[in-house]
Design a protein around this motif. Sequence first.
Motif, mmCIF file in Angstrom:
data_model
loop_
_atom_site.group_PDB
_atom_site.id
_atom_site.type_symbol
_atom_site.label_atom_id
_atom_site.label_comp_id
_atom_site.label_asym_id
_atom_site.label_seq_id
_atom_site.Cartn_x
_atom_site.Cartn_y
_atom_site.Cartn_z
ATOM 1 N N PHE A 93 0.815 -1.187 -0.059
ATOM 2 C CA PHE A 93 0.049 0.173 0.052
ATOM 3 C C PHE A 93 0.961 1.245 0.005
ATOM 4 O O PHE A 93 0.312 2.319 -0.133
ATOM 5 N N GLY A 94 2.227 1.217 0.174
ATOM 6 C CA GLY A 94 2.973 2.560 0.213
ATOM 7 C C GLY A 94 3.160 3.011 1.559
ATOM 8 O O GLY A 94 2.450 2.787 2.340
ATOM 9 N N ASP A 95 4.036 4.178 1.372
ATOM 10 C CA ASP A 95 4.282 4.747 2.825
ATOM 11 C C ASP A 95 3.161 5.559 3.163
ATOM 12 O O ASP A 95 3.191 6.061 4.354
ATOM 13 N N ARG A 96 2.036 5.789 2.692
ATOM 14 C CA ARG A 96 0.829 6.730 2.982
ATOM 15 C C ARG A 96 0.279 6.002 4.090
ATOM 16 O O ARG A 96 -0.563 6.489 4.764
ATOM 17 N N ILE A 97 0.591 4.735 4.392
ATOM 18 C CA ILE A 97 -0.130 4.014 5.504
ATOM 19 C C ILE A 97 0.626 4.191 6.810
ATOM 20 O O ILE A 97 0.159 3.405 7.795
ATOM 21 N N VAL A 98 1.641 4.725 6.882
ATOM 22 C CA VAL A 98 2.582 4.946 8.048
ATOM 23 C C VAL A 98 2.805 6.087 8.295
ATOM 24 O O VAL A 98 3.010 7.056 7.510
ATOM 25 N N THR A 99 2.725 6.683 9.639
ATOM 26 C CA THR A 99 3.053 7.749 10.403
ATOM 27 C C THR A 99 4.132 7.647 11.488
ATOM 28 O O THR A 99 3.752 6.700 12.286
ATOM 29 N N ALA A 100 5.166 8.393 11.345
ATOM 30 C CA ALA A 100 6.025 8.236 12.360
ATOM 31 C C ALA A 100 6.502 6.702 12.565
ATOM 32 O O ALA A 100 6.785 6.376 13.784
ATOM 33 N N GLY A 101 6.703 5.888 11.434
ATOM 34 C CA GLY A 101 6.992 4.295 11.608
ATOM 35 C C GLY A 101 6.055 3.460 12.117
ATOM 36 O O GLY A 101 6.450 2.454 12.203
ATOM 37 N N ARG B 64 -3.417 3.370 11.310
ATOM 38 C CA ARG B 64 -4.907 2.824 11.081
ATOM 39 C C ARG B 64 -5.757 3.285 10.309
ATOM 40 O O ARG B 64 -6.608 2.646 9.645
ATOM 41 N N ALA B 65 -6.097 4.805 10.632
ATOM 42 C CA ALA B 65 -7.104 5.349 9.946
ATOM 43 C C ALA B 65 -6.861 5.608 8.568
ATOM 44 O O ALA B 65 -7.846 5.181 7.596
ATOM 45 N N ALA B 66 -5.644 5.559 8.064
ATOM 46 C CA ALA B 66 -5.313 5.722 6.654
ATOM 47 C C ALA B 66 -5.627 4.605 5.887
ATOM 48 O O ALA B 66 -6.114 4.554 4.719
ATOM 49 N N LEU B 67 -5.147 3.341 6.604
ATOM 50 C CA LEU B 67 -5.525 2.136 6.085
ATOM 51 C C LEU B 67 -7.063 1.799 5.977
ATOM 52 O O LEU B 67 -7.331 0.977 5.028
ATOM 53 N N ALA B 68 -7.575 2.077 7.037
ATOM 54 C CA ALA B 68 -9.170 1.786 6.763
ATOM 55 C C ALA B 68 -9.718 2.651 5.809
ATOM 56 O O ALA B 68 -10.635 1.881 5.274
ATOM 57 N N ALA B 69 -9.445 3.725 5.759
ATOM 58 C CA ALA B 69 -9.893 4.426 4.607
ATOM 59 C C ALA B 69 -9.851 3.870 3.048
ATOM 60 O O ALA B 69 -10.770 3.767 2.311
ATOM 61 N N ILE B 70 -8.754 3.178 3.307
ATOM 62 C CA ILE B 70 -8.276 2.328 1.780
ATOM 63 C C ILE B 70 -9.360 0.975 1.667
ATOM 64 O O ILE B 70 -10.009 0.668 0.878
ATOM 65 N N VAL B 71 -9.102 0.150 2.646
ATOM 66 C CA VAL B 71 -9.571 -1.061 2.539
ATOM 67 C C VAL B 71 -11.013 -1.244 2.880
ATOM 68 O O VAL B 71 -11.649 -2.292 2.415
ATOM 69 N N PHE B 72 -11.881 -0.249 3.602
ATOM 70 C CA PHE B 72 -13.165 -0.381 3.561
ATOM 71 C C PHE B 72 -13.915 0.323 2.517
ATOM 72 O O PHE B 72 -15.209 0.332 2.473
ATOM 73 N N THR B 73 -13.132 0.832 1.544
ATOM 74 C CA THR B 73 -14.075 1.376 0.443
ATOM 75 C C THR B 73 -13.622 0.546 -0.721
ATOM 76 O O THR B 73 -13.836 0.693 -2.034
ATOM 77 N N ASP B 74 -12.725 -0.499 -0.755
ATOM 78 C CA ASP B 74 -12.305 -1.260 -1.969
ATOM 79 C C ASP B 74 -11.931 -2.642 -1.490
ATOM 80 O O ASP B 74 -11.037 -3.075 -0.604
#
Length: 197
Positions: A53-61, A65-75
């Motif tokens: 999914f790329g670095d967009r789903i990582v914050t400060a290492g 979870r919110a960023a990942l959820a936004a992806i996987v619960f709509t796709d």
Amino acid sequence: MLRIGLTGGIGAGKSTAATRFGELGARVIDHDVLARRVVEPGSGALADIVGEFGDRIVTAGQLDRAALAAIVFTDDHARDKLNEIIHPYVFAAADAADRQARNDGVGVVVHDIPLLVETGRGGHFDMVVCVEAPVGVRLARLKSTRGMTREQALQRIGAQATDVDRALVCDVHLDGAGTTDALRAQVDWFWKEHFPS
């Protein structure tokens, strides 16, 4: 050692039942906790998820979870990919916890698994217990206790197995539509029926 698979749709009351099982003496293995543990910074699972999914789903290492959820619960495809990555890690951790419980001489182990049906794990247990509640009740709980919008709650519910699918693998059904005390009382009844003192 008796191994119980505990499941139920999000917002149905499964966590309340799991807590009560633990209070009664079972060792509870929470697969949600394991899922968080296996994606800690530096883990193989996190590296695999970032690779997909790329670095967009990582914050400060750490996994965002919110960023990942936004992806996987709509796709659906993205959610399937995430599950393909994380489930083997969670299953390995659960199996290790199960072995430890056996080594410790634990009599009853309850695996708290939200996606028991979706992952085809029903046949891995001596008994499957399902906590059930109508969708309307679950929606209200998710909005009030987790701050979800109706749309977010429906996405989470829609991403899980249906009540009919769960019913096909369940040996015992607990009604989670009422109060916390009512559900705890059902767990007490179940315990007395199967493990009389």
